[in-house]
Design an enzyme around this catalytic site. Structure first.
Site, short mmCIF file in Angstrom:
data_model
loop_
_atom_site.label_atom_id
_atom_site.label_comp_id
_atom_site.label_asym_id
_atom_site.label_seq_id
_atom_site.Cartn_x
_atom_site.Cartn_y
_atom_site.Cartn_z
N ASP A 115 4.39 -5.76 6.22
CA ASP A 115 4.02 -6.43 4.96
C ASP A 115 3.32 -7.76 5.22
O ASP A 115 2.71 -8.33 4.31
CB ASP A 115 5.29 -6.75 4.15
N LYS A 157 4.66 5.41 -0.78
CA LYS A 157 4.44 4.92 0.59
C LYS A 157 4.87 5.96 1.62
O LYS A 157 4.13 6.23 2.58
CB LYS A 157 5.21 3.60 0.80
N GLN A 214 11.57 -3.03 0.32
CA GLN A 214 10.89 -3.09 -0.97
C GLN A 214 11.47 -4.22 -1.83
O GLN A 214 12.69 -4.33 -1.99
CB GLN A 214 11.03 -1.73 -1.68
N1 GUN Z 1 7.02 -5.13 -4.10
C1 GUN Z 1 5.81 -5.19 -4.72
N2 GUN Z 1 4.81 -5.19 -3.82
C2 GUN Z 1 5.40 -5.14 -2.60
C3 GUN Z 1 4.88 -5.11 -1.28
O1 GUN Z 1 3.67 -5.14 -1.03
N3 GUN Z 1 5.81 -5.04 -0.29
C4 GUN Z 1 7.14 -5.02 -0.54
N4 GUN Z 1 7.98 -4.98 0.51
N5 GUN Z 1 7.66 -5.06 -1.75
C5 GUN Z 1 6.78 -5.11 -2.77
#
Ligand code: GUN
Length: 280
Positions: A119, A52, A96
């Site tokens: 998100d 990311k 995350q």
């Molecule tokens: N863990 C797995 N997928 C995601 C996501 O799209 N966002 C976040 N914050 N954590 C994740």
């Protein structure tokens, strides 16, 4: 032979579109900023977070990765979120998941400012999605919709079956398909005769988290199959929720793993961060 929907190429196109917008925004003195909080050292989460922040660098965003130790307290994590909420150089905040067990992910999501919730996990943003006036869309379902659109597949009037009912993928996925006039069924571990339900699908979205769970007998000939899974098979090779080799010959269109939904999730995160930076 099915059309393979190339998520890697489509995501690259979207990243190029975003990079061009960033160049224009920077002329106005705005650099989109994303903060990514990582608590602990779960290897998969470390990889996702690295991907990311790297994607942010590539489109010209400012990316700040905040690594916190696995024994971080709830108060420390909430204080970090509050500091980012108040930081004008940060337009998007992402914590995350999953968090270490002693931390309350719901409270952390609720603490993120809805205006910086790239998100789209905050209840306020989830509510906006329900009523169809969203600002941010959750990244994975939004990425799936982009793939469906860019592959030229129409949702209108189709029977769309989603396997999985998570807050992150399954539930919002069903809602986005419904908004485009699909007839939606969301299946889960208690669904009776899952194979028969899946066989009715014109568009089948698999978000189960089990390697090669969707077999050929679960797919209607001519269906579009979207694979959200990211698993390892018995040989440790990356694979999706769909038994690709067996299912592909039946389909009209299908996404591979890797190179399908995965790259799109990050592209949609960038899109949400750009939206936040533009103040739209
Ligand atoms: N863990 C797995 N997928 C995601 C996501 O799209 N966002 C976040 N914050 N954590 C994740």
């Amino acid at each position: 032979m099915a059309m393979r929907i190339d998520g890697k190429a489509i995501a690259a196109d979207i990243r190029r579109e975003i990079a061009a917008e960033v160049t224009e925004l920077k002329k106005k003195g705005i650099t989109p900023g994303l903060a990514v909080i990582l608590v602990g050292e779960d290897p998969a989460s470390c990889t996702y977070v690295r991907n990311k922040t790297k994607a942010c660098d590539e489109v010209g965003f400012y990316a700040r990765q905040i690594n916190m130790p696995a024994d971080t307290t709830q108060e420390e994590l909430l204080a970090q979120v509050e500091a980012l909420n108040a930081d004008p150089t940060i337009h998007g905040i992402l914590c995350q998941l999953p968090l270490p067990r002693h931390l309350d992910d719901k409270a952390v999501i609720a603490a993120i400012s809805p205006d910086k919730d790239v998100d789209a996990f905050h209840a306020q943003n989830v509510g906006h999605i329900m009523i169809g006036d969203h600002r941010f869309l959750p990244c994975t379902p939004a990425g799936v919709m982009e793939l469906i659109h860019r592959a030229g597949v129409s949702v209108e009037g189709k029977h769309c079956v989603v396997i999985g009912r998570s807050n992150i993928v399954g539930k919002p996925m069903g809602m986005l398909l419904l908004h485009e006039n699909g007839t939606v069924t969301i299946c889960h571990s208690r669904t009776k005769d899952l194979a028969a339900v899946c066989r009715q699908a014109d568009i089948l979205v698999a978000a189960v988290g089990k390697a090669k769970f969707v077999t050929a007998d679960m797919v209607k000939p001519g269906a579009t199959v979207i694979d959200v899974g990211m698993n390892r098979d018995e040989n440790g090779k990356l694979c999706g929720d769909v038994d690709f080799d067996a299912v592909e010959p039946l389909c009209e269109a299908i996404t591979p793993v890797p190179g399908g939904v995965g790259p799109m999730t990050i592209a949609m995160l960038l899109k949400n961060t750009l939206t936040a930076a533009k103040g739209e």
